[in-house]
Scaffold this motif. Structure first.
Motif, PDB file in Angstrom:
ATOM      1  N   GLU A 105       0.831  -1.209   0.000  1.00  0.00           N
ATOM      2  CA  GLU A 105       0.000   0.000   0.000  1.00  0.00           C
ATOM      3  C   GLU A 105       0.866   1.259   0.000  1.00  0.00           C
ATOM      4  O   GLU A 105       0.478   2.301  -0.562  1.00  0.00           O
ATOM      5  CB  GLU A 105      -0.946   0.004   1.211  1.00  0.00           C
ATOM      6  CG  GLU A 105      -0.302   0.205   2.572  1.00  0.00           C
ATOM      7  CD  GLU A 105       0.514  -0.992   3.079  1.00  0.00           C
ATOM      8  OE1 GLU A 105       1.265  -0.820   4.068  1.00  0.00           O
ATOM      9  OE2 GLU A 105       0.387  -2.095   2.503  1.00  0.00           O
ATOM     10  N   GLU A 106       2.046   1.194   0.601  1.00  0.00           N
ATOM     11  CA  GLU A 106       2.962   2.337   0.581  1.00  0.00           C
ATOM     12  C   GLU A 106       3.539   2.550  -0.817  1.00  0.00           C
ATOM     13  O   GLU A 106       3.686   3.694  -1.278  1.00  0.00           O
ATOM     14  CB  GLU A 106       4.081   2.125   1.594  1.00  0.00           C
ATOM     15  CG  GLU A 106       3.606   2.140   3.042  1.00  0.00           C
ATOM     16  CD  GLU A 106       4.700   1.770   4.027  1.00  0.00           C
ATOM     17  OE1 GLU A 106       4.630   2.228   5.185  1.00  0.00           O
ATOM     18  OE2 GLU A 106       5.623   1.012   3.652  1.00  0.00           O
ATOM     19  N   ARG A 112       1.048   7.001  -6.697  1.00  0.00           N
ATOM     20  CA  ARG A 112      -0.093   7.918  -6.832  1.00  0.00           C
ATOM     21  C   ARG A 112       0.333   9.358  -6.577  1.00  0.00           C
ATOM     22  O   ARG A 112      -0.143  10.279  -7.239  1.00  0.00           O
ATOM     23  CB  ARG A 112      -1.214   7.537  -5.862  1.00  0.00           C
ATOM     24  CG  ARG A 112      -2.045   6.339  -6.294  1.00  0.00           C
ATOM     25  CD  ARG A 112      -3.363   6.267  -5.528  1.00  0.00           C
ATOM     26  NE  ARG A 112      -3.167   6.277  -4.090  1.00  0.00           N
ATOM     27  CZ  ARG A 112      -2.970   5.193  -3.350  1.00  0.00           C
ATOM     28  NH1 ARG A 112      -2.932   3.999  -3.926  1.00  0.00           N
ATOM     29  NH2 ARG A 112      -2.813   5.281  -2.044  1.00  0.00           N
ATOM     30  N   ARG A 113       1.216   9.567  -5.634  1.00  0.00           N
ATOM     31  CA  ARG A 113       1.637  10.924  -5.266  1.00  0.00           C
ATOM     32  C   ARG A 113       2.555  11.548  -6.315  1.00  0.00           C
ATOM     33  O   ARG A 113       2.418  12.743  -6.623  1.00  0.00           O
ATOM     34  CB  ARG A 113       2.349  10.888  -3.907  1.00  0.00           C
ATOM     35  CG  ARG A 113       2.940  12.222  -3.443  1.00  0.00           C
ATOM     36  CD  ARG A 113       1.873  13.230  -3.086  1.00  0.00           C
ATOM     37  NE  ARG A 113       0.936  12.691  -2.120  1.00  0.00           N
ATOM     38  CZ  ARG A 113       1.163  12.673  -0.793  1.00  0.00           C
ATOM     39  NH1 ARG A 113       2.285  13.163  -0.296  1.00  0.00           N
ATOM     40  NH2 ARG A 113       0.258  12.187   0.006  1.00  0.00           N
ATOM     41  N   SER A 114       3.469  10.769  -6.860  1.00  0.00           N
ATOM     42  CA  SER A 114       4.547  11.374  -7.638  1.00  0.00           C
ATOM     43  C   SER A 114       4.528  11.077  -9.131  1.00  0.00           C
ATOM     44  O   SER A 114       5.378  11.577  -9.862  1.00  0.00           O
ATOM     45  CB  SER A 114       5.910  10.955  -7.056  1.00  0.00           C
ATOM     46  OG  SER A 114       6.091  11.539  -5.774  1.00  0.00           O
ATOM     47  N   PRO A 152      10.213   3.376  -4.763  1.00  0.00           N
ATOM     48  CA  PRO A 152       8.920   3.688  -5.402  1.00  0.00           C
ATOM     49  C   PRO A 152       8.859   5.122  -5.931  1.00  0.00           C
ATOM     50  O   PRO A 152       8.310   5.368  -7.013  1.00  0.00           O
ATOM     51  CB  PRO A 152       7.902   3.450  -4.284  1.00  0.00           C
ATOM     52  CG  PRO A 152       8.591   2.549  -3.312  1.00  0.00           C
ATOM     53  CD  PRO A 152      10.027   2.949  -3.364  1.00  0.00           C
ATOM     54  N   TYR A 153       9.404   6.057  -5.170  1.00  0.00           N
ATOM     55  CA  TYR A 153       9.445   7.453  -5.614  1.00  0.00           C
ATOM     56  C   TYR A 153      10.309   7.592  -6.857  1.00  0.00           C
ATOM     57  O   TYR A 153       9.934   8.263  -7.825  1.00  0.00           O
ATOM     58  CB  TYR A 153       9.980   8.320  -4.475  1.00  0.00           C
ATOM     59  CG  TYR A 153      10.246   9.760  -4.848  1.00  0.00           C
ATOM     60  CD1 TYR A 153       9.190  10.631  -5.122  1.00  0.00           C
ATOM     61  CD2 TYR A 153      11.542  10.254  -4.892  1.00  0.00           C
ATOM     62  CE1 TYR A 153       9.432  11.962  -5.446  1.00  0.00           C
ATOM     63  CE2 TYR A 153      11.797  11.580  -5.214  1.00  0.00           C
ATOM     64  CZ  TYR A 153      10.737  12.424  -5.489  1.00  0.00           C
ATOM     65  OH  TYR A 153      10.974  13.740  -5.813  1.00  0.00           O
ATOM     66  N   GLY A 154      11.481   6.939  -6.848  1.00  0.00           N
ATOM     67  CA  GLY A 154      12.353   6.981  -8.014  1.00  0.00           C
ATOM     68  C   GLY A 154      11.685   6.388  -9.240  1.00  0.00           C
ATOM     69  O   GLY A 154      11.822   6.898 -10.356  1.00  0.00           O
TER      70      GLY A 154
END
Length: 258
Positions: A105-106, A112-114, A152-154
């Motif tokens: 979920e993280e 979804r955010r980035s 995940p952000y990358g």
């Protein structure tokens, strides 16, 4: 003061804090008419502050959903009759830790955010630009596409880089330029609304420090950048000074190419 954006309407997402706020302040000084978009009510304070300088509206909406991006684009066009520049600035690491410690979920929340706000923002605004056969989009990526403790952000920001190139291919002959900047570590005031409200423990603090150390070590200048250094690159790509630049990701990380 250079008035590069006189007569132009600029829609800036993630405008309430950090890089987005500084881009808005600088664009107002350079004559832009502004639509400031954020899901935080702090964007209303920025609108009120800039209203003495330029025509400006603020739109509170959630850009992780297409409906939010559509609302922002429609409200901007209704208020000003055009959208000349889009700056997609929403994004940011929510958690910092080695990948094996992320829950499913993280991972989804980071993407979804980035990634999705930029996908949705481009999809909502492009039709308005295509009708005019002119426009400039600047997506805010990150040099974290090569970094530690932010997989995940990358991955999300790698998606931003890919969509920037693909959209430039599709729209170059149709009068619309699409570029990205990839900020490195940037000094900014503490966020008034944090991305993650949970208090970090010793382990989380150590993982975050690894990011700071790696970021500085990877730069040739051995320092973080400033908000103005990021805003300058974004506004250059948004301006007619970059009229022959499209499909490009410019790292703004003191020599770190990301």
């Amino acid at each position: 003061m250079n008035k590069r954006f006189e007569g132009k309407v600029m829609l800036i997402t993630g405008a309430a804090q950090g890089i987005g706020e500084r881009v808005a302040e600088r664009a107002a000084q350079e004559g832009a008419t502004l639509a400031l978009v954020d899901r935080s009510p702090l964007v209303l304070e920025l609108r009120d502050r800039l209203a003495a300088t330029t025509r400006v509206i603020a739109i509170e909406t959630d850009l992780e959903k297409f409906e939010g991006a559509l609302q922002a684009a429609e409200a901007t066009h209704k208020a000003f009759g055009r959208i000349d520049v889009l700056v997609n600035n929403v994004g940011g690491t929510i958690w910092t830790k080695p990948y094996e410690h992320y829950g499913p979920e993280e991972i989804e929340a980071e993407v979804r955010r980035s990634l999705f706000p930029t996908l949705w923002g481009c999809r909502a605004v492009l039709p308005y630009m295509l009708k005019k056969k002119k426009g400039a989009i600047v997506n805010v990526s990150s040099i974290a596409t090569r970094s530690v403790n932010r997989v995940p952000y990358g991955a999300a920001k790698g998606g931003v880089n890919a969509m920037t190139a693909c959209l430039a291919f599709e729209n170059g002959e149709r009068g619309i330029r699409i570029n990205a900047v990839a900020p490195g570590g940037t000094e900014a005031p503490p966020r008034r609304i944090p991305r993650n409200s949970a208090k970090p423990g010793k382990k989380e603090q150590a993982w975050y420090q690894q990011i700071v150390d790696q970021t500085v070590d990877s730069t040739l200048m051995k320092r973080y950048g400033t908000l103005d250094e990021q805003a300058s690159a974004i506004l250059f790509l948004a301006s007619d000074e970059a009229s022959y630049i499209t499909g490009t990701v410019i790292p703004v990380g003191g020599g770190d190419q990301g």
